[in-house]
Design a protein around this motif. Structure first.
Motif, PDB file in Angstrom:
ATOM      1  N   TYR A 103       0.826  -1.210   0.000  1.00 43.54           N
ATOM      2  CA  TYR A 103       0.000   0.000   0.000  1.00 43.54           C
ATOM      3  C   TYR A 103       0.863   1.265   0.000  1.00 43.54           C
TER       4      TYR A 103
ATOM      5  N   VAL B   5      -3.632   5.400   3.005  1.00 43.43           N
ATOM      6  CA  VAL B   5      -2.758   4.217   2.994  1.00 43.43           C
ATOM      7  C   VAL B   5      -3.129   3.290   4.152  1.00 43.43           C
TER       8      VAL B   5
ATOM      9  N   ALA C 162      -6.449   1.472   3.557  1.00 46.42           N
ATOM     10  CA  ALA C 162      -6.302   0.387   2.592  1.00 46.42           C
ATOM     11  C   ALA C 162      -5.608  -0.806   3.227  1.00 46.42           C
TER      12      ALA C 162
ATOM     13  N   PRO D 117      -4.024  -3.664  -3.625  1.00 47.00           N
ATOM     14  CA  PRO D 117      -3.623  -2.261  -3.719  1.00 47.00           C
ATOM     15  C   PRO D 117      -3.802  -1.687  -5.115  1.00 47.00           C
TER      16      PRO D 117
END
Length: 344
Positions: free
Chosen positions: A254, A332, A335, A342
């Protein structure tokens, strides 16, 4: 720094390195998990060993470092031998930083810490890091046989932790053509070895290739300035107590996807090393195939922690190819918390 690299060398070669440095009373340090190996090294040193201190802990809490320094001084040690993974070597570095004693590293994981002048200490829920030439080991003894007992899950996450050092070295502001070569080769060596280790944990050739990859990736970490990925992992480890290698493994795809638009040359090098045209997705897929954790939720982070972590990451100055805002860091982290594929 001297590097000794050969299977079966850890016991004899460590004693040789102690004698070569003219040391007479070395303290051997390790964690509880690697205490048996450390005991074998300590026994091989005979009268050169001032004692075994098997109390290393993850992220090197300052109180653990204080205790180890006391033990080293009480034993009259004139050097330190750190046997084990990043926690053990980190404790050895803390002793070297405080006392100036020379350090010999005998790594049993792929952390790469042994190749760097970087030290880290955790105090009051925050991890501090710095660079000092005194913590760089004088000798490193690489013995692939020491890694045979490392369980496959730890081998995988430790290996991807090493890959993270090379990834960030490729887009570091102080990278160089030589560092880029080491980084690309380190990623290639490690990512080709890990599936073979997962399939056959006793495969010594693959274990040796992974240790070679860790050597290269660790050298990259020591030579350059790390960016967003390492800052995220330091906050997640130091503030929230997440496990070191597993956190690196989860976050890397990520953080790389976030930086990809600003680091095209690094992405091209990683694509070559990984044999892909989507490096962040390839690293995420590799983790999944090898059974590694792929989300921060799996590691015990809560959704409420994400905002706190993002504020800490965005509130510190560090080099990164793409500007890191609070919103960017939070994206980030969200995620990585979810663990989905990603996207750059």
């Amino acid at each position: 720094m001297r590097v000794v690299f050969r299977p079966g060398a850890s016991v004899g070669a460590t004693a040789d390195e102690v004698q070569r440095l003219g040391l007479r009373r070395v303290l051997v340090v390790s964690g509880a998990r690697g205490a048996d190996t450390a005991r074998a090294v300590a026994d091989s040193l005979g009268e050169l060993c001032a004692g075994l201190h098997a109390e290393a802990r993850m992220h090197v809490p300052v109180e653990v470092a204080d205790r180890a320094v006391e033990v080293a001084r009480a034993a009259g040690a004139d050097g330190c031998v750190a046997v084990g993974g990043g926690s053990s070597i980190g404790l050895g570095k803390a002793i070297a930083l405080r006392t100036g004693l020379p350090l010999i590293a005998v790594p049993s994981t792929y952390s790469g810490s042994e190749m760097t002048p970087v030290w880290g200490l955790t105090e009051h829920g925050a991890k501090r890091t710095g660079r000092d030439p005194s913590v760089l080991p004088r000798s490193v003894v690489y013995d692939p046989e020491l890694t045979l007992s490392m369980p496959v899950p730890l081998s995988v996450t430790s290996g991807i932790n090493a890959v993270a050092h090379a990834v960030e070295a490729l887009y570091a502001p102080d990278t160089s053509p030589l560092v880029s070569l080491m980084a690309e080769e380190g990623v290639r060596a490690m990512t080709s070895a890990l599936p073979e280790i997962a399939a056959d944990p006793s495969a010594l050739e693959a274990r040796g290739r992974a240790l070679y990859g860790a050597w290269l990736c660790g050298s990259c970490l020591g030579a350059t300035t790390m960016g967003l990925h390492h800052k995220l992992c330091h906050v997640l480890g130091g503030t929230f107590g997440l496990p070191h290698a597993e956190t690196h493994t989860v976050v890397l795809p990520y953080a790389l996807a976030y930086n990809a638009p600003a680091a095209p040359e690094a992405i091209r090098a990683l694509d070559r090393a990984l044999g892909t045209d989507d490096a962040p997705l390839a690293l995420w897929s590799l983790s999944g195939r090898l059974g590694a954790p792929r989300s921060l939720a799996q590691l015990g982070l809560t959704e409420a922690d994400l905002t706190v972590a993002a504020e800490q990451v965005a509130g510190q100055a560090y080099a990164n190819p793409r500007e890191v805002t609070r919103e960017g860091a939070l994206a980030v982290l969200r995620a990585a918390f979810a663990g989905d594929a990603p996207h750059a």
